[in-house]
Design a protein around this motif. Structure first.
Motif, PDB file in Angstrom:
ATOM      1  N   UNK A  54     -63.896 -44.469  39.447  1.00  0.00           N
ATOM      2  CA  UNK A  54     -64.315 -43.227  38.774  1.00  0.00           C
ATOM      3  C   UNK A  54     -64.340 -42.065  39.759  1.00  0.00           C
ATOM      4  N   UNK A  55     -64.828 -42.313  40.976  1.00  0.00           N
ATOM      5  CA  UNK A  55     -64.867 -41.263  41.987  1.00  0.00           C
ATOM      6  C   UNK A  55     -63.467 -40.796  42.348  1.00  0.00           C
ATOM      7  N   UNK A  56     -62.522 -41.726  42.459  1.00  0.00           N
ATOM      8  CA  UNK A  56     -61.144 -41.345  42.785  1.00  0.00           C
ATOM      9  C   UNK A  56     -60.500 -40.556  41.658  1.00  0.00           C
ATOM     10  N   UNK A  57     -60.702 -40.981  40.411  1.00  0.00           N
ATOM     11  CA  UNK A  57     -60.116 -40.269  39.268  1.00  0.00           C
ATOM     12  C   UNK A  57     -60.716 -38.866  39.146  1.00  0.00           C
ATOM     13  N   UNK A  58     -62.043 -38.764  39.313  1.00  0.00           N
ATOM     14  CA  UNK A  58     -62.687 -37.449  39.232  1.00  0.00           C
ATOM     15  C   UNK A  58     -62.205 -36.539  40.358  1.00  0.00           C
ATOM     16  N   UNK A  59     -62.060 -37.088  41.553  1.00  0.00           N
ATOM     17  CA  UNK A  59     -61.571 -36.278  42.662  1.00  0.00           C
ATOM     18  C   UNK A  59     -60.157 -35.802  42.447  1.00  0.00           C
ATOM     19  N   UNK A  60     -59.270 -36.699  41.969  1.00  0.00           N
ATOM     20  CA  UNK A  60     -57.883 -36.293  41.697  1.00  0.00           C
ATOM     21  C   UNK A  60     -57.824 -35.247  40.592  1.00  0.00           C
ATOM     22  N   UNK A  61     -58.696 -35.370  39.597  1.00  0.00           N
ATOM     23  CA  UNK A  61     -58.712 -34.372  38.522  1.00  0.00           C
ATOM     24  C   UNK A  61     -59.121 -33.002  39.046  1.00  0.00           C
ATOM     25  N   UNK A  62     -60.092 -32.975  39.939  1.00  0.00           N
ATOM     26  CA  UNK A  62     -60.515 -31.689  40.503  1.00  0.00           C
ATOM     27  C   UNK A  62     -59.441 -31.072  41.390  1.00  0.00           C
ATOM     28  N   UNK A  63     -58.570 -31.887  41.929  1.00  0.00           N
ATOM     29  CA  UNK A  63     -57.489 -31.355  42.759  1.00  0.00           C
ATOM     30  C   UNK A  63     -56.361 -30.801  41.892  1.00  0.00           C
ATOM     31  N   UNK A  64     -55.995 -31.529  40.824  1.00  0.00           N
ATOM     32  CA  UNK A  64     -54.824 -31.166  40.026  1.00  0.00           C
ATOM     33  C   UNK A  64     -55.147 -30.116  38.974  1.00  0.00           C
ATOM     34  N   UNK A  78     -63.376 -29.907  46.998  1.00  0.00           N
ATOM     35  CA  UNK A  78     -64.376 -30.908  46.617  1.00  0.00           C
ATOM     36  C   UNK A  78     -63.709 -32.156  46.045  1.00  0.00           C
ATOM     37  N   UNK A  79     -62.679 -31.958  45.209  1.00  0.00           N
ATOM     38  CA  UNK A  79     -61.969 -33.097  44.644  1.00  0.00           C
ATOM     39  C   UNK A  79     -61.263 -33.925  45.698  1.00  0.00           C
ATOM     40  N   UNK A  80     -60.664 -33.248  46.685  1.00  0.00           N
ATOM     41  CA  UNK A  80     -60.003 -33.972  47.773  1.00  0.00           C
ATOM     42  C   UNK A  80     -61.009 -34.793  48.580  1.00  0.00           C
ATOM     43  N   UNK A  81     -62.201 -34.214  48.808  1.00  0.00           N
ATOM     44  CA  UNK A  81     -63.246 -34.940  49.533  1.00  0.00           C
ATOM     45  C   UNK A  81     -63.704 -36.165  48.742  1.00  0.00           C
ATOM     46  N   UNK A  82     -63.849 -36.028  47.424  1.00  0.00           N
ATOM     47  CA  UNK A  82     -64.241 -37.162  46.589  1.00  0.00           C
ATOM     48  C   UNK A  82     -63.175 -38.252  46.593  1.00  0.00           C
ATOM     49  N   UNK A  83     -61.896 -37.840  46.524  1.00  0.00           N
ATOM     50  CA  UNK A  83     -60.812 -38.825  46.510  1.00  0.00           C
ATOM     51  C   UNK A  83     -60.759 -39.585  47.834  1.00  0.00           C
ATOM     52  N   UNK A  84     -60.889 -38.864  48.945  1.00  0.00           N
ATOM     53  CA  UNK A  84     -60.885 -39.529  50.252  1.00  0.00           C
ATOM     54  C   UNK A  84     -62.100 -40.433  50.414  1.00  0.00           C
ATOM     55  N   UNK A  85     -63.255 -39.997  49.888  1.00  0.00           N
ATOM     56  CA  UNK A  85     -64.460 -40.819  49.985  1.00  0.00           C
ATOM     57  C   UNK A  85     -64.295 -42.129  49.228  1.00  0.00           C
ATOM     58  N   UNK A  86     -63.646 -42.084  48.059  1.00  0.00           N
ATOM     59  CA  UNK A  86     -63.440 -43.320  47.295  1.00  0.00           C
ATOM     60  C   UNK A  86     -62.565 -44.310  48.037  1.00  0.00           C
ATOM     61  N   UNK A  87     -61.653 -43.791  48.880  1.00  0.00           N
ATOM     62  CA  UNK A  87     -60.779 -44.672  49.654  1.00  0.00           C
ATOM     63  C   UNK A  87     -61.480 -45.207  50.896  1.00  0.00           C
TER      64      UNK A  87
END
Length: 220
Positions: A54-64, A78-87
């Motif tokens: 969910x964190x990765x999907x939300x982060x990617x959505x905030x980026x795109x 913020x979305x990029x930070x969330x996506x990297x955090x999920x990884x």
């Protein structure tokens, strides 16, 4: 022209800095509130994996989405930070030792016991040792940080379990038979933890029934 553009540029920079500062403070406050829940969530492999997805999907959505719909690079960062955090987040770490101990003892619930002053092997002026209370159907085990038993309390003999404030801290006092045990709680959550322990202990203890005066036997 240059004299008028400089104040405008400086104001825009101050606005951006203020927004970034407010965003950082808000994110830090949210992390502090969610940290205990995240630690508990990490103990379940499926829940932790779902949270990372969910964190990765939300982060990617905030980026795109912001880049395609409106120009908002703050949300993209913020979305990029969330996506990297999920990884980069570590994998699940189930607390099997605590669960196995609870299953072995037959514990119904585990509550924070604060600190308990050991009776043997510890100096009188030494600080109380942190313990966990394993509440079973017939007894209460107080286990230290190494899950070693330090106290055993039969529930049927408990006469009272009360929480009270003392010198800025909170103490849960349990009385049974001819003995007394005090569990000390410190910090900003001391009252909350003490109240939880008190209500849990009272839920499993049964107060003695009142003794009714016997009627005098009728004289013949």
């Amino acid at each position: 022209m240059s004299t008028t553009s400089t104040p405008v540029a400086s104001q825009q920079e101050e606005t951006v800095v203020a927004r970034l500062r407010n965003f950082a403070f808000g994110a830090l406050f949210a992390v502090v509130l969610l940290l205990p829940k995240l630690l508990n969530l990490r103990r379940d492999r499926r829940s932790w994996f779902a949270f990372r997805v969910v964190l990765a999907v939300a982060g990617a959505s905030l980026v795109v989405l912001p880049l395609s719909l409106w120009n908002s690079w703050h949300a993209a960062i913020a979305g990029l930070a969330m996506f990297l955090a999920s990884i980069l987040l570590p994998g699940a770490k189930p607390d099997t030792t605590l669960a196995d101990t609870a299953a072995r003892l037959g514990a119904l619930v585990i509550v924070n016991g604060g600190g308990y002053q050991l009776e043997n092997g510890q100096l009188e002026d030494a600080p109380p040792s942190p313990v966990q209370l394993f509440v079973c159907s017939e007894r209460i085990w107080a286990l230290d940080s190494h899950l070693h038993p330090v106290l055993l309390i039969p529930i049927s003999q408990i006469s009272s379990a009360t929480a009270a404030e003392s010198a800025g801290d909170w103490i849960v006092r349990i009385r049974w038979a001819d003995r007394t045990a005090d569990f000390h709680y410190h910090g900003i959550f001391a009252e909350h933890l003490a109240r939880v322990a008190e209500s849990t202990l009272r839920s499993v203890t049964h107060p003695p029934l009142p003794v009714l005066p016997q009627k005098r036997a009728a004289t013949a």
